[in-house]
Design a protein around this motif. Sequence first.
Motif, PDB file in Angstrom:
ATOM      1  N   THR A  36       0.947  -1.222   0.071  1.00 46.04           N
ATOM      2  CA  THR A  36       0.059  -0.132  -0.097  1.00 46.04           C
ATOM      3  C   THR A  36       0.779   1.382   0.051  1.00 46.04           C
ATOM      4  O   THR A  36       0.704   2.401  -0.739  1.00 46.04           O
ATOM      5  N   GLY A  37       2.016   1.232   0.721  1.00 43.47           N
ATOM      6  CA  GLY A  37       2.898   2.336   0.565  1.00 43.47           C
ATOM      7  C   GLY A  37       3.354   2.691  -0.436  1.00 43.47           C
ATOM      8  O   GLY A  37       3.286   3.828  -0.942  1.00 43.47           O
ATOM      9  N   PRO A  38       4.032   1.739  -1.178  1.00 42.30           N
ATOM     10  CA  PRO A  38       4.689   2.048  -2.467  1.00 42.30           C
ATOM     11  C   PRO A  38       3.654   2.573  -3.456  1.00 42.30           C
ATOM     12  O   PRO A  38       4.016   3.328  -4.256  1.00 42.30           O
ATOM     13  N   MET A  39       2.384   2.021  -3.430  1.00 43.31           N
ATOM     14  CA  MET A  39       1.399   2.252  -4.427  1.00 43.31           C
ATOM     15  C   MET A  39       1.054   3.884  -4.201  1.00 43.31           C
ATOM     16  O   MET A  39       0.828   4.451  -5.051  1.00 43.31           O
ATOM     17  N   ILE A  40       0.915   4.291  -2.991  1.00 46.67           N
ATOM     18  CA  ILE A  40       0.437   5.594  -2.642  1.00 46.67           C
ATOM     19  C   ILE A  40       1.687   6.638  -3.033  1.00 46.67           C
ATOM     20  O   ILE A  40       1.481   7.589  -3.663  1.00 46.67           O
TER      21      ILE A  40
ATOM     22  N   ASN B  70       1.261   9.598  -5.918  1.00 47.59           N
ATOM     23  CA  ASN B  70       1.398  10.992  -5.718  1.00 47.59           C
ATOM     24  C   ASN B  70       2.395  11.572  -6.667  1.00 47.59           C
ATOM     25  O   ASN B  70       2.136  12.491  -7.238  1.00 47.59           O
ATOM     26  N   TYR B  71       3.314  10.582  -7.114  1.00 46.92           N
ATOM     27  CA  TYR B  71       4.264  11.113  -8.325  1.00 46.92           C
ATOM     28  C   TYR B  71       3.422  11.264  -9.549  1.00 46.92           C
ATOM     29  O   TYR B  71       3.637  11.996 -10.318  1.00 46.92           O
ATOM     30  N   ALA B  72       2.744  10.286  -9.660  1.00 45.83           N
ATOM     31  CA  ALA B  72       1.816  10.285 -10.906  1.00 45.83           C
ATOM     32  C   ALA B  72       1.010  11.184 -11.285  1.00 45.83           C
ATOM     33  O   ALA B  72       0.847  11.737 -12.514  1.00 45.83           O
ATOM     34  N   ILE B  73       0.162  11.710 -10.013  1.00 43.11           N
ATOM     35  CA  ILE B  73      -0.673  12.934 -10.221  1.00 43.11           C
ATOM     36  C   ILE B  73       0.242  14.088 -10.466  1.00 43.11           C
ATOM     37  O   ILE B  73      -0.302  14.841 -11.361  1.00 43.11           O
TER      38      ILE B  73
ATOM     39  N   ARG C  94       4.985   0.065 -10.491  1.00 46.24           N
ATOM     40  CA  ARG C  94       5.703   0.391  -9.224  1.00 46.24           C
ATOM     41  C   ARG C  94       5.525  -0.969  -8.426  1.00 46.24           C
ATOM     42  O   ARG C  94       6.746  -1.424  -7.924  1.00 46.24           O
ATOM     43  N   ILE C  95       4.421  -1.772  -8.611  1.00 50.26           N
ATOM     44  CA  ILE C  95       4.204  -3.038  -7.896  1.00 50.26           C
ATOM     45  C   ILE C  95       4.761  -4.164  -8.741  1.00 50.26           C
ATOM     46  O   ILE C  95       5.324  -5.087  -8.359  1.00 50.26           O
ATOM     47  N   PHE C  96       4.547  -4.096 -10.173  1.00 48.76           N
ATOM     48  CA  PHE C  96       5.062  -5.305 -10.679  1.00 48.76           C
ATOM     49  C   PHE C  96       6.451  -5.276 -11.135  1.00 48.76           C
ATOM     50  O   PHE C  96       6.983  -6.327 -11.065  1.00 48.76           O
ATOM     51  N   LEU C  97       7.102  -4.039 -11.354  1.00 48.38           N
ATOM     52  CA  LEU C  97       8.512  -3.905 -11.694  1.00 48.38           C
ATOM     53  C   LEU C  97       9.513  -3.122 -10.656  1.00 48.38           C
ATOM     54  O   LEU C  97      10.515  -3.223 -10.499  1.00 48.38           O
ATOM     55  N   GLY C  98       8.730  -2.449  -9.928  1.00 49.99           N
ATOM     56  CA  GLY C  98       9.628  -1.434  -9.019  1.00 49.99           C
ATOM     57  C   GLY C  98      10.382  -0.359  -9.589  1.00 49.99           C
ATOM     58  O   GLY C  98      10.165  -0.034 -10.870  1.00 49.99           O
TER      59      GLY C  98
END
Length: 529
Positions: free
Chosen positions: A165-169, A173-176, A206-210
């Motif tokens: 959840t943390g990496p997703m958020i 933030n960066y994507a927005i 971010r979740i699939f590849l980092g």
Amino acid sequence: MLTNMHVYDYTTPTVAFEKLCDSLSVSRTFVSWLSLAVSVTLCYSIYALLSLFRVSGIPRVGKRFEPSAIQGWKFFRNASSVLHDGYSRHPSSAWRFLRADTEMIVLPSKYVNELRSLPHSIASPTLAHAYNLSGSSTNMNIILKSNLHFRALQEKLTPNLNKLTGPMIDELNYAIRMELPECKDQWVAMKPYHSILRLVARVSARIFLGQPLCRNEEWLEISTEFTENTFVTLVVLRLFPRFLHATLSWILPSAWRSTNYIRRAQRLLTPGIKKLQSGIITTPSHGDTGSTLLEWMIEIANDNERNAKDLAHLEVVLSLASIHTSQMNAVHVLYDLAYYSEYFEVLRGEIREVMREDGQWSEWTKNSFYKLKKLDSFMRESQRHNPPTLLSYHRIMQQDFVLQDGTVLPRGSHITMPVNEIQNDSTVTSNPQRFDPLRYYNMRKEPNQGHLHQFATTEESILNFGHGKHACPGRFFAALEIKSILVRLIMDYDWKLPDDQARPKNVMAHEFVFPNPEGILYMRARNET
């Protein structure tokens, strides 16, 4: 029919086909050539006069001697009408319909429990999924090599969602900041379909590849454009008999592009995959504790699943599944919220309550998003009116099988269920024509119903994600991803439709339902964070 469902009312097949291709960004020259091929096929296909297989005792919907090319065209233009007609006539028994590329047996939901226990050796969902996506012509047959992708999602990704959840958020933030326009103190027009596509692609990567690959523009292009071109190819191929698909895939520009994106992904990802396999790279790639989906696939792969190019190919296919599910649902919800705008404050009130309990949303855990029961209900109701597909629960019979009531499912037959008709049957959903955003929120308040009726849960009559052990293993990730995006869009921005305009109408092709890619909303930054 549901008020949000829409089928273009074209006057001729050629005009209809050209307008669909325009909406999917196919070149005008190619449209003209292929429109001619469609017309020729409609007129001269003898093959289309026959069923692909005979099924005794199961009635067929449609004119008896009408060529399958014509029936396939009708299904392409108005699948909801074809399926509604069949379900209305045979709500509790099997029936058939003919597409240009295949014949399908449609079953009622009463067979779900009987079918869910069948092994792959009798009824294969994987083979059906690949076949239904014309896998040999769309690069999707990679899923037939093994079930590594399924195991990684089920055994690794879903149990670790709280850590992710943390990496997703952080990535959102960066994507927005990167993808949404500046709109402080002014209304700015934007097309949610395209902007949310980029948000989903970035968060999924971010979740699939980092990091750093999740911010690599080449990967973002690959993951989004492969999805778009694959669906264009599929929509076109479905208009023709199956034996023509291999030939057509050689001349379809969208098919060329999809194949090229697979090659580019392999060139981009293979060096890193080999380093991970050899142990040269051992640190997690999120920038946090935890692993990526790619690392998990490498970890659990058996000796036959370690080919680096195949792993790269799987990453592209998984991105397609993730982007398609999350983007489509998020856009539909945003369109519906703009139309039923009184629910913005209802959902903001719920989000504020969770903030009081768990802090700012950047600090939230998976459980924080679980508390958003009103938002979850809105998502599920939006999906009921705007399902990703009108058909699901696909199986290809690997051998003859007789259901308990004597219905025979022959070897080689493709079975499916009319999920949209089932979930909008008045015996399943009361007053199904009504859009009730809190429908499932209120149902969950009933005794012993608190854990049911969620966006990601499946039931015998709610089959958008399948049901049982073969249900979509990525649905919990998709629900978390969609909620995280919507929370930011709801809390950080006001949204409205253009003056005097209704909700953008959906685009339908075969059984697929797409949010209108040209739909416009106005957005304005809010002071509340």
